[in-house]
Design an enzyme around this catalytic site. Structure first.
Site, short mmCIF file in Angstrom:
data_model
loop_
_atom_site.label_atom_id
_atom_site.label_comp_id
_atom_site.label_asym_id
_atom_site.label_seq_id
_atom_site.Cartn_x
_atom_site.Cartn_y
_atom_site.Cartn_z
N SER A 1 0.80 -1.22 0.00
CA SER A 1 0.00 0.00 0.00
C SER A 1 0.84 1.28 0.00
O SER A 1 0.29 2.38 -0.10
CB SER A 1 -0.96 0.00 1.18
OG SER A 1 -0.23 0.13 2.37
N LYS B 1 -6.10 3.49 8.98
CA LYS B 1 -5.19 4.45 8.38
C LYS B 1 -5.74 5.87 8.46
O LYS B 1 -5.03 6.82 8.79
CB LYS B 1 -4.92 4.07 6.92
CG LYS B 1 -4.05 2.83 6.79
CD LYS B 1 -3.88 2.42 5.35
CE LYS B 1 -2.99 1.20 5.24
NZ LYS B 1 -2.93 0.69 3.89
#
Ligand SMILES: Nc1ncnc2c1ncn2[C@@H]1O[C@H](COP(=O)(O)OP(=O)(O)OP(=O)(O)O)[C@@H](O)[C@H]1O
Ligand SMILES: [Mg+2]
Length: 859
Positions: A727, A770
């Site tokens: 990611s 996140k």
């Protein structure tokens, strides 16, 4: 003449008698001794003497050298007078017996001392010429008192020896005490002391009576001392033996008394007790058979033997297992919901899932209850035979498994489920488990064998249908001692777990009624076949607001109670609580928060105990004093935008986190250097980003020559923390593009997304964590993959509203939204589509010869 005769006595005429030389024996006057004569000349001498009327003969001891010669040779003889000691004894033969095969036995009595003068060997025998000697005499009249004293001293010592030694013959003592001839007493003493040949010969040769007595007294004193010591030693040994005999005797008496009183011996009593327990236990048939067999064996080997101990322990386990005991479930779903709500804040989705699960569970139970195998016991308990296979095994995937970061309430949810169902709760921690035998037990042949943890948990629970939590399924290891995961597979498989066999119990146990719940932090580490059987329920981290609510309604009251304080003792205003969360914890869950609140409560408890029992309002400034200096300072977002540094978002086991990607250009080499403990996938992301920027150099306004002439180094701090995953792709691409175009990255923007070589941005996981991390770090904008737009519903509202979200489908869009224009000349040129960019120019990029940390910052 008579005067002369008195002065010079005429020597007596010598006499002649047969001689018997003796090895090892000296015959003293007045002593009677048996001796054996074997050699022909000795035998002939003895026979010659026996034939005479007086039956007299001379007995002389052989000197050591001659004795050695005789001993070495059967036929050797005494040849010279020098072979014999010069002083010998005249003896009479009391008896003579001829033994078969030659030798004769003589009983000799010593009469008086003689001096040998001449040895004559006749044809067959020995003859010796000798002079008689007077008895040892006292030197003067004055010595007689000394002689008497010595004699009495010797006699008293003999008395003592007799008293020390109970076996000492009384007749012998009588003889010693009666005799009034001191010389005879000395000779008797010498004989009884069994002195060596040389010493005895010296006694025979002694002419002075006083010396003779003194010598004997000394030898006898030594003997008395030895006897006394021996007596002491024997006495001690005897005492020990006496003690043992006493105990034995007492035990025998005790046994008798117990029999009289009708009390059984402990051993029999124990067997009786086991038998009655077995009768009451209502075991399944197989188990009962096994128990009876073991009981019979115990009777045989006796319970005090080592093996008896092993059998008894086994029987204890066998009898105490809940073979048939079942608790009734409370399947009231409303009640379940109430219990879950009472124990946990929020988590409404999770609670919904749990309730759904309980609903299906309830339906299945009702189906099973309709099966004929299950009956009611007289006491009203539902009783199922131990090895009944459920007619309809539960479907695969019916085992609940909570996953998520530490401290979010996985274990405590399990506890709540047990409470809601009304079943006992048992937790088996699988962390670090490597040995299959830990779960399945050791065979009884091993010393110290024990059942495995599953059986132990059931034993503790006391029913066969508890809730068993298999905690930390992802931490199960594997090594040469077997694969515990395979045992778990069997336990969780409804097709197999109705006959789980523990190696120690060595009997099948039905686990089908157990409600298993698993927990795990990291699903990637659970073996796939095991994962298949689990119904996963994901718990993510809490936002700061959720943490505040949990702290106030659940954690603080619990800690106050633990500290023994009233519920209002600690007052935490929101500002204080927020600081505790921000500066003293960094976690997705609330475990450390709970610990810190516990610490605060303990501090207040001390005040209460020291006579200040008033509630305490804690202001933020007091926190340092009570909890110590701040433990965590928020990673400052980098305020100064600098080309080559991009802000990414990462997901870790402890929740989300902000992560920076730094890129610099090196003057030499032509490759990509990666540091920061990156995993394989993350390294590949960096390669993709590098290739993408290179292949699109012209569009981005980068001189492709850079890639041929210079290395690029990418580092992801903190260097010691391992990082992995795809990611960070967009962050890598942004950092490289920023470095080579000289355009800084916006410092209020974080990004996450996987990339591919075609320039597309692909979706990632952990959006909620996140985004929450970005919010915590004080960022304003988040770039996310387009396909992750749907995940924003999971983000708590308070967090969601604080951020701007920009969804990107391509790398182009990411760069467009992340990079600032180059502020300083050369002025940005517009590309065809109107995006601001820079000309490929050395001036606009960072000077490769200057390290990046010294580059002027551009905004
Ligand atoms: N939503 C919540 N409401 C109330 N208390 C909570 C909540 N979530 C967690 N807790 C409390 O936090 C503490 C830690 O939870 P727990 O031990 O269940 O964590 P866990 O998820 O099992 O962690 P680990 O993965 O480390 O085992 C417990 O005291 C628990 O009651
Ligand atoms: Mg736990």
């Amino acid at each position: 003449m008579s005067y002369l005769a008195a002065l010079f006595p005429v020597p007596k005429p010598s006499e002649t008698l047969p001689l018997l030389p003796l090895r090892d024996i000296v015959l003293l006057p007045g002593i009677t001794l048996p001796v054996v004569a074997g050699r022909s000349r000795s035998v002939a001498s003895a026979e010659a003497s026996a034939l005479s009327s007086e039956r007299q003969l001379i007995v002389a001891a052989v000197r050591p050298d001659a004795a050695a010669r005789l001993a070495a040779n059967e036929t050797a003889e005494v040849e010279h007078l020098e072979d014999l000691y010069p002083i010998a004894t005249l003896a009479t033969i009391q008896r003579m017996v001829r033994l078969p095969m030659g030798p004769i036995q003589l009983i000799l009595q010593g009469q008086e001392r003689v001096r040998l003068e001449q040895l004559h060997l006749t044809e067959t025998a020995y003859e010796v010429k000798f002079q008689r000697l007077p008895k040892p005499n006292q030197a003067s009249e004055a010595a007689s008192a000394t002689i008497q004293a010595l004699k009495e001293a010797i006699q008293s010592l003999w008395r003592e020896i007799a008293s020390l030694n109970p076996n000492f013959p009384e007749e012998v003592l009588a003889v010693l005490l009666r005799g009034d001839d001191p010389a005879e007493l000395a000779y008797q003493t010498c004989m009884l002391l069994q002195l060596e040949v040389e010493q005895t010969q010296a006694v025979l040769e002694q002419d002075n009576l006083e010396s003779l007595l003194r010598q004997m007294l000394a030898d006898l004193s030594h003997e008395v001392e030895v006897q006394r010591l021996r007596g002491e030693i024997l006495g001690e040994t005897k005492k020990e033996i006496d003690q043992q005999q006493r105990e034995f005797f007492l035990r025998q008496q005790l046994k008798k008394i117990q029999e009289e009183l009708g009390e059984l011996e402990p051993e029999t009593q124990e067997l009786e007790e086991l038998r009655s327990r077995l009768a009451a236990a209502n075991l399944p048939e197989v188990a009962e058979k096994q128990a009876k067999r073991e009981l019979a064996r115990l009777e045989r080997v006796g319970s005090s033997s080592a093996e008896g101990g092993v059998i008894r322990t086994y029987l204890d386990w066998l009898l105490e297992m809940p073979w048939n005991k079942i608790v009734q479930d409370n399947l009231d779903l409303q009640n379940a919901r109430a219990v879950l709500d009472a124990d946990h804040y929020g988590l409404s989705k999770v609670k919904d899932r749990i309730i759904e699960h309980l609903a299906t569970f309830r339906l299945k139970q009702q189906q099973q209850a309709a099966q004929p195998e299950i009956s009611l016991s007289p006491s009203g308990e539902r009783v199922a035979p131990a090895s009944v296979k459920p007619a309809q095994p539960m479907a695969v995937g019916t085992v609940l498994c909570f996953t998520g970061p530490p401290g979010v309430g996985k274990t405590s949810l399990g506890r709540s489920i047990a409470r809601a169902l009304g079943r006992p709760f048992e937790r088996i921690s699988l962390g670090g488990l490597r040995d299959e035998a830990e779960l399945r037990g050791h065979r009884r042949t091993y010393i110290g064998a024990m059942p495995g943890r599953i059986v132990q948990a059931l034993h503790r629970a006391g029913v066969k249908n508890p809730v068993i939590m298999l905690d930390e399924l992802d931490k199960v290891g594997m090594d040469y001692r077997g694969d515990p995961a395979s045992v778990l597979l069997e336990i969780l498989d409804p097709q197999q777990n109705f006959c789980f066999r523990d190696l120690y119990l060595d009997l099948d146990f039905d686990l089908s009624q157990v409600f298993f719940i698993g927990t795990a932090n990291d699903l990637n580490r659970i073996p796939a076949p095991l994962l298949d059987r689990l119904e996963l329920i994901e718990l993510s981290g809490y936002s700061d607001q959720e943490k505040e609510a949990i702290a106030l309604t659940y954690l603080l009251p619990r800690q106050l109670e633990k500290a023994g304080l009233p519920l209002d003792a600690v007052q935490l205003p929101p500002a204080t609580l927020r600081q505790v969360i921000e500066f003293y914890t960094r976690e997705a869950g609330v475990r450390r928060l709970e610990q810190q609140l516990g610490a605060l409560c303990r501090k207040v408890a001390v005040r209460y105990a020291m006579d200040q029992p008033q509630p305490l309002l804690i202001h933020p400034e007091q926190l340092e004093e009570m909890l110590g200096p701040k433990v965590f300072l928020r990673e400052e977002t980098r305020k100064v935008p600098r080309p080559g540094v991009a802000t990414g978002l990462a997901w870790t086991l402890a929740g989300g986190d902000v992560l920076f990607v730094e890129a610099v250009q090196l003057p030499k080499g032509k490759n990509l250097i990666l540091t920061g403990h990156l995993g394989e996938v993350m390294e590949e992301s960096a390669q993709i980003a590098y290739s993408y920027v290179w292949s699109h150099a012209a569009e981005l306004g980068i001189d492709a020559k850079v890639f041929r002439d210079n290395s690029i180094h990418i580092h992801v701090p903190s260097g010691a923390v391992p990082k992995d995953g795809p990611s960070a792709g967009v962050t890598m691409v942004t950092a490289i593009a920023s470095l080579l175009t000289g355009r800084p990255v916006r410092t209020d923007t974080a990004m996450t997304g996987e990339i591919n070589l075609s320039g597309e941005v692909l979706p990632i996981g952990g959006v909620r964590e996140k985004v929450m991390a970005a919010c915590r770090a004080g960022l304003r904008r988040v770039l996310l993959p387009v396909q992750n737009q749907k995940d924003l519903v999971d983000v708590p509202g308070d967090v969601c509203n604080q951020l701007d979200y920009i969804f990107c489908g391509t790398i182009e869009q990411v760069l467009q939204n992340a990079l600032l224009p180059v502020a300083e000349p050369p002025a940005p040129l517009l590309t065809g589509d109107g995006r601001p960019t820079t000309m490929p120019s050395r001036l606009s990029g960072p000077d490769p010869s200057v390290p990046s940390s010294q580059q002027p910052a551009t905004t």
